[in-house]
Design a protein around this motif. Structure first.
Motif, mmCIF file in Angstrom:
data_model
loop_
_atom_site.group_PDB
_atom_site.id
_atom_site.type_symbol
_atom_site.label_atom_id
_atom_site.label_comp_id
_atom_site.label_asym_id
_atom_site.label_seq_id
_atom_site.Cartn_x
_atom_site.Cartn_y
_atom_site.Cartn_z
ATOM 1 N N GLY A 288 10.269 -3.799 0.008
ATOM 2 C CA GLY A 288 9.514 -3.290 1.136
ATOM 3 C C GLY A 288 10.381 -2.635 2.188
ATOM 4 N N LEU B 78 1.219 -9.721 0.999
ATOM 5 C CA LEU B 78 1.953 -8.844 1.898
ATOM 6 C C LEU B 78 2.432 -9.732 3.033
ATOM 7 N N TYR C 143 2.757 1.031 -5.260
ATOM 8 C CA TYR C 143 2.194 0.687 -3.958
ATOM 9 C C TYR C 143 2.510 1.781 -2.938
ATOM 10 N N THR C 144 1.484 2.181 -2.202
ATOM 11 C CA THR C 144 1.681 3.106 -1.090
ATOM 12 C C THR C 144 1.624 2.312 0.207
ATOM 13 N N VAL C 145 2.717 2.370 0.941
ATOM 14 C CA VAL C 145 2.841 1.626 2.189
ATOM 15 C C VAL C 145 2.797 2.611 3.357
ATOM 16 N N LYS C 146 1.914 2.341 4.329
ATOM 17 C CA LYS C 146 1.828 3.153 5.542
ATOM 18 C C LYS C 146 1.997 2.225 6.740
ATOM 19 N N ILE D 9 0.700 -2.574 9.233
ATOM 20 C CA ILE D 9 1.136 -2.163 7.901
ATOM 21 C C ILE D 9 -0.083 -2.094 6.994
ATOM 22 N N TYR D 10 -0.197 -1.016 6.232
ATOM 23 C CA TYR D 10 -1.313 -0.823 5.312
ATOM 24 C C TYR D 10 -0.765 -0.579 3.915
ATOM 25 N N VAL D 11 -1.370 -1.219 2.926
ATOM 26 C CA VAL D 11 -0.924 -1.065 1.544
ATOM 27 C C VAL D 11 -2.090 -0.647 0.667
ATOM 28 N N ILE E 234 6.391 -6.902 0.078
ATOM 29 C CA ILE E 234 5.378 -7.026 -0.976
ATOM 30 C C ILE E 234 5.914 -8.045 -1.963
#
Length: 485
Positions: A389, A413, A440-443, A453-455, A406
């Motif tokens: 992460g 998370l 995984y897309t992490v924003k 944090i958004y996954v 992650i």
């Protein structure tokens, strides 16, 4: 031993930094390493994770009208004055920039039932806006009464001094708050968070339902006196109800200290029984009192991200903090996802120029985060890595870092505090679906010590981390993983 040492170093840094914006708080850092900044957070101006000047945000009450979101909230001063938590408001059209509109509804006289104002909601009927709110005074019996005020412009409010609503018999008169009002057919409905005798002398946390024909006189709903009951919670606070497609949703904040999260229930329109989803939490404990509003296309949920006592990472959380917002999306089975608000998509990511980076049981450190709003976006493909992460506070010799992890082994998370050669402590966590393809897309959106944090556009985790503020950030992998920015 190490925890004691770290706390001592933090205290030393704060004393040394009293007259500076920042200074080193890592005396063991190598001479050529990035200095760790200890940024003084008290009184800082938060624009995107909105805070009023020299105060904090308590329970938000969003309302959408004529292209603008009006976020009413409980104004939290420290220390609290004799009368406290008046309603203030802020407005936004893009969820990134807020206009502070100051006080909307004042407290009453010291010693009155409006000694402190509590949470409620805004409802529009014709050309009139109604603000239903809680009046609270812990020294009176009952402690809580429902009041309301009216407005024609959402700015100037006139209290109705002739009417109020107290808890009827068999409801807890001292726990009777957070009204939300809506119209159903020709009748007005009010939902209230309270405790009630649901039979055989058993008192439970409930969302009670009342009805009215004139918005002034309220009685127990004869058909559905209990909109929702929770056998496990002392109180289910700050209820919010909305219908989307074929489903009705109830969102509430679970006050139980072991939980203390914003949760939801749902059911098909017309059904009586509520469904508890497998993932009932909409975030972890660093997002509370969540309530929603929609512009007709997107539905957003606002809550508060709590500050910490003495504004230190090892301290307990305050009540109140910075305003935070997520977007809710709906699956075909009625369950909800939590994602980064679409409105943030136009913001440039500070990670945009980093390209593709492969890690094998190591870390990579990047430039110091700026003083304003920052966004980080990364697509991660885990190969052999089971923990990977983004890390914050990646300064000095990385003695102490805060890692957004992650964790595939636990399906979570997490925010972890990692001490080099000294172990890992999980601060916050939420369930995360483990994908078969391990992609995984992490924003991440961040300002100062607040971040979300958004996954994979399904899960959100809000965090409060002071060492994140204006320090370098980085990535890590325990095993092999590829990061694409």
């Amino acid at each position: 031993m190490k925890k004691t040492l770290t706390l001592a170093l933090c205290a030393t840094a704060l004393i040394a930094c009293e007259k500076k914006e920042y200074c080193s708080n890592d005396p063991n850092a190598a001479p050529d390493a990035s200095t760790c900044y200890a940024v003084q957070d008290y009184g800082r101006t938060y624009k995107h994770f909105f805070q009023p000047k020299n105060a904090w945000v308590g329970d938000p009450m969003p309302f959408y009208d004529n292209g603008k979101f009006h976020i009413f909230y409980l104004y939290d001063q420290r220390p609290a004055p004799a009368t406290f938590h008046p309603w203030y408001s802020a407005t936004t059209t893009d969820l990134v920039n807020y206009t502070d509109n100051g006080e909307a509804i004042a407290c009453g006289a010291d010693g009155s039932h409006e000694d402190a104002l509590g949470t409620g909601s805004v409802f529009k009927d014709g050309n009139t806006y109604y603000a239903f709110y809680t009046g609270h005074n812990g020294d009176l019996d009952p402690k809580e009464i429902i009041y309301w005020a009216t407005s024609t412009d959402l700015k100037t409010w006139t209290k109705d001094t002739q009417h109020s609503f107290r808890a009827p018999d068999k409801y807890d008169a001292n726990e009777f708050r957070d009204p939300i009002v809506f119209k159903e057919g020709n009748a007005y409905k009010m939902l209230v968070s309270t405790r009630a005798d649901i039979g055989s002398g058993v008192w439970k946390g409930v969302v009670a339902q009342f009805t009215s024909t004139d918005l002034k006189n309220w009685t127990k709903d004869p058909n559905t006196p209990f909109f929702y009951t929770d056998p496990s919670a002392f109180m289910v606070e700050c209820p919010d109800v909305f219908t989307q497609g074929n489903y009705q949703y109830l969102i509430f904040s679970n006050i139980e200290e072991s939980v203390r999260r914003v949760q939801y229930r749902y059911r098909r329109v017309g059904d009586k029984n509520w469904i508890t989803p497998a993932q009932q939490d909409l975030d972890d404990r660093v997002f509370y009192a969540g309530k929603t509003a929609t512009d007709g296309t997107h539905r957003y949920i606002w809550g508060w991200n709590p500050s910490r006592i003495n504004y230190e990472d090892n301290s307990a959380y305050h009540w109140g903090g910075s305003l935070a917002v997520h977007e809710l999306t709906q699956n075909s089975d009625g369950t909800l996802n939590v994602k980064m608000p679409t409105a943030f998509d136009s913001k440039q990511a500070v990670s945009a120029s980093l390209g593709s980076i492969s890690l094998d049981n190591n870390t990579r450190v990047f430039d110091r985060l700026g003083t304003g709003f920052n966004k980080i976006v990364a697509k991660i493909k885990a190969n052999t890595a089971t923990e990977f992460g983004v890390m914050f506070g990646a300064c000095g010799n990385l003695y102490e870092t805060y890692r957004v992890t992650i964790n595939l082994n636990k399906g979570e998370l997490q925010l972890n505090r990692v001490i080099r050669d000294g172990g890992t402590a999980t601060i916050n966590s939420i369930k995360l679906p483990v994908n078969a393809n391990k992609e995984y897309t992490v924003k991440i959106v961040q300002e100062g010590s607040a971040a979300a944090i958004y996954v994979n556009d399904v899960v959100a985790l809000s965090i409060r981390c002071y060492k994140m503020n204006q320090n370098p950030w980085g990535i890590f992998a325990n095993g092999t993983a590829n990061f694409t920015f």
